[in-house]
Design a protein around this motif. Structure first.
Motif, PDB file in Angstrom:
ATOM      1  N   PRO A 225       0.753  -1.304   0.144  1.00  0.00           N
ATOM      2  CA  PRO A 225      -0.014   0.051  -0.064  1.00  0.00           C
ATOM      3  C   PRO A 225       0.893   1.168  -0.075  1.00  0.00           C
ATOM      4  O   PRO A 225       0.621   2.303  -0.722  1.00  0.00           O
ATOM      5  N   GLN A 226       1.951   1.296   0.596  1.00  0.00           N
ATOM      6  CA  GLN A 226       2.888   2.483   0.893  1.00  0.00           C
ATOM      7  C   GLN A 226       3.447   2.569  -0.532  1.00  0.00           C
ATOM      8  O   GLN A 226       3.682   3.612  -1.054  1.00  0.00           O
ATOM      9  N   ARG A 234      -4.403  -0.887   3.924  1.00  0.00           N
ATOM     10  CA  ARG A 234      -3.028  -1.134   4.779  1.00  0.00           C
ATOM     11  C   ARG A 234      -3.458  -2.342   6.000  1.00  0.00           C
ATOM     12  O   ARG A 234      -2.492  -3.356   6.092  1.00  0.00           O
TER      13      ARG A 234
END
Length: 585
Positions: A225-226, A234
């Motif tokens: 996700p990052q 997340r």
């Protein structure tokens, strides 16, 4: 000596936390005097003391540190926290030492298999797992979020230290002279030659390095996700990474359980190939002509004449006795194997009619297959293969000998430990259990105080707790493993070097799956935020660089130690730059 030092430190901990004093009773009085406590604190009798102590201001009360368990010592000063980190760190080192000693005793009694594959890797990672667990379980969610960086610092620091500082040191202390790219046991005349000195490990170490490199996959998943700059998903990514890391942990343990069986099978196959190369070289030396014709194909006429030479009773068949006599008459250069087993495998290759003997046609067919196998290992023979027969056979012979050596055969008298009978299995089992229980108890008792002390030291000095745990805590939890690895490497043998680097890769693998599983479980259950992008990047870089390097080669020249050493300051600097210059999270 170890128990006396442990008892002394425990007394020191409790002594510093248990200061007793007489309470001074305060009674409201117009005289402004307070009692010294004598005569029940009656202000009308006994001695009195002028009121000189006032209540501390509110801000000083807020500075009072919180004692772990309500009685463990604590302090807000930097120097005091340094002392406590040393004390608690030594206790964690002692716990790791007891766990290691108990594991070795248990392995001595029960052998590999389930013990070596399941319990020992987990016990080795227990101190790290304890510290990671308590870092995320303390206080409410906000407190846990602030303290969980200690666990991530320990996870990253342990991995980086094992693959950089310890790896490089083991390469230096274990170096031997390299001959034909293989280290010569106990020979170190090239001193610090960067290319002609180094260590050689077996192929199982390469497999361990590949498993270590694969074990970083959960880090990639939880970081997706990052990487995609997404705020949604997340929590789901943490759950998926947790499930995968647990599945990989189970798979790794199963592999460790069956690995000795796999190793024995591979070693038996390598010995059979060496027998084939020895027989081919022997037949070449005694052949009345070349084994290959001018077109590079096996010469059946020469092979048939060899059959007649080996057939002692001239009955047109080679019996098991005649094949054994052939094998006994060949020098296999100090490689030991069961002659009857070798005869049985040769019969399996040649005897297609299953009559326990080899006729001339079966012999010709079998030798042709062996020659084709040897030519395939040496590369295309070409049109002038005949005159080069001995060259490709020599190449095949060296290749099989090297493969046998790199599989780590330990049946040729290279035992580094006493192989005598165990004196008292019952007593050793009890001793192993006590050491394991004591080590686990110490780790469980002092993990939480150590985490609190790291956070207090961080608050007192302004140094981020991640860097403190990255540098200091691995020295406590991995010192026993590091010292053991360096001692084994210093014995300067292929077998001990293989054991050393395999254990380093195994330790990192357990960090990446067991310790990460604990960390992910805490993050998921407590609903914490995963904001460790720079730390994950460092783990990925170090694991992939060292794992990729060790996966495809079995010899580490001395110059490779500089790569390992340089990765440590590179890792620290990268985290600092990404976190404090670019604001990664």
């Amino acid at each position: 000596m170890r128990f006396r030092s442990l008892i002394s430190l425990i007394f020191l901990v409790f002594f510093t936390s248990s200061a007793y004093a007489r309470f001074v009773a305060v009674h409201p009085s117009s005289t402004g005097l307070i009692s010294d406590g004598i005569d029940g604190g009656n202000p009308g009798s006994g001695s009195v003391i002028k009121t000189v102590v006032s209540a501390p201001p509110a801000e000083e009360k807020e500075e009072a540190c919180e004692q772990t368990y309500g009685f463990m010592p604590c302090t807000k000063t930097a120097l005091g926290n340094v002392f406590l980190i040393l004390v608690y760190g030594f206790l964690m080192f002692t716990a790791a030492t007891y766990l290691s000693a108990g594991s070795e005793l248990l392995l001595e009694i029960l052998g590999p298999g389930i013990v070596g594959g399941l319990f020992l890797p987990m016990l080795g990672a227990l101190p790290d797992a304890m510290l990671i667990m308590v870092s995320g379980l303390s206080g409410d969610a906000a407190t846990a979020q602030s303290q969980v960086s200690v666990g991530m610092g320990l996870l990253a620091g342990s991995t980086v230290m094992l693959l950089t500082v310890i790896w490089g040191t083991c390469t230096v202390v274990g170096k031997c002279d390299l001959r034909d790219t293989i280290a010569v046991n106990n020979q170190d005349t090239k001193r610090f030659s960067l290319k002609d000195s180094g260590v050689t490990v077996d192929v199982w170490t390469s497999y361990a390095a590949r498993i270590m490199a694969i074990s970083v996959i959960p880090f990639v998943i939880v970081q997706l996700p990052q990487m995609l700059d997404s705020t949604s998903g997340r929590h789901l990514a943490v759950l998926v990474a947790l499930i995968l890391s647990v599945a990989m942990l189970i798979s790794y343990c199963v592999y460790q359980v069956f690995q000795p069986w796999i190793q024995r099978r591979r070693l038996a196959f390598a010995k059979h190939k060496h027998v084939i190369s020895g027989i081919l070289k022997h037949l070449k030396q005694h052949a009345l002509g070349r084994l290959l014709d001018d077109e590079g194909q096996p010469d059946e006429h020469v092979i048939r004449r060899l059959f007649e030479t080996i057939d002692a009773n001239k009955d047109g068949h080679l019996s098991a006795t005649e094949l054994k006599a052939l094998i006994i008459g060949i020098s296999f250069e100090d490689i030991d194997f069961d002659k009857d087993d070798a005869v049985g495998k040769v019969l399996q290759d040649f005897d297609k009619t299953l009559d326990e003997q080899v006729d001339q046609e079966e012999f010709v067919r079998g030798i042709k297959q062996w020659l084709i196998q040897a030519m395939g290992a040496a590369g295309p023979a070409g049109p002038d293969a005949g005159p080069r027969t001995m060259k490709f056979l020599d190449h095949f012979h060296k290749q099989t000998k090297r493969e046998h050596a790199l599989l780590g055969d330990n049946e040729n008298g290279e035992n580094d430990e006493d192989s005598g009978e165990v004196a008292d299995p019952k007593w050793i089992t009890i001793k192993a259990a006590l050491l394991l229980l004591l080590g686990a108890a110490i780790a469980a008792a002092f993990a939480d105080p150590l985490v609190d002390t790291v956070n207090n030291f961080s608050a007192a000095t302004g140094i981020p707790s991640f860097f403190i745990s990255f540098i200091a805590l691995p020295l406590a939890t991995n010192s026993s493993e590091a010292v053991s690895a360096i001692i084994f490497a210093s014995r300067k043998k292929i077998r001990t070097a293989s054991l050393t680097f395999s254990e380093l890769c195994g330790g990192v693998t357990m960090n990446n799956i067991l310790c990460l599983s604990v960390f992910l479980a805490i993050v998921y259950v407590r609903g914490l935020t995963w904001n460790f992008s720079s730390e994950v990047l460092v783990i990925l870089i170090v694991c992939l660089v060292m794992g990729g390097f060790a996966s495809f080669r079995t010899t580490y020249p001395l110059w490779t130690c500089f790569i390992a050493y340089l990765l440590y300051p590179f890792s620290l600097g990268l985290v600092y730059i990404l976190d404090y210059w670019f604001g990664w999270s």
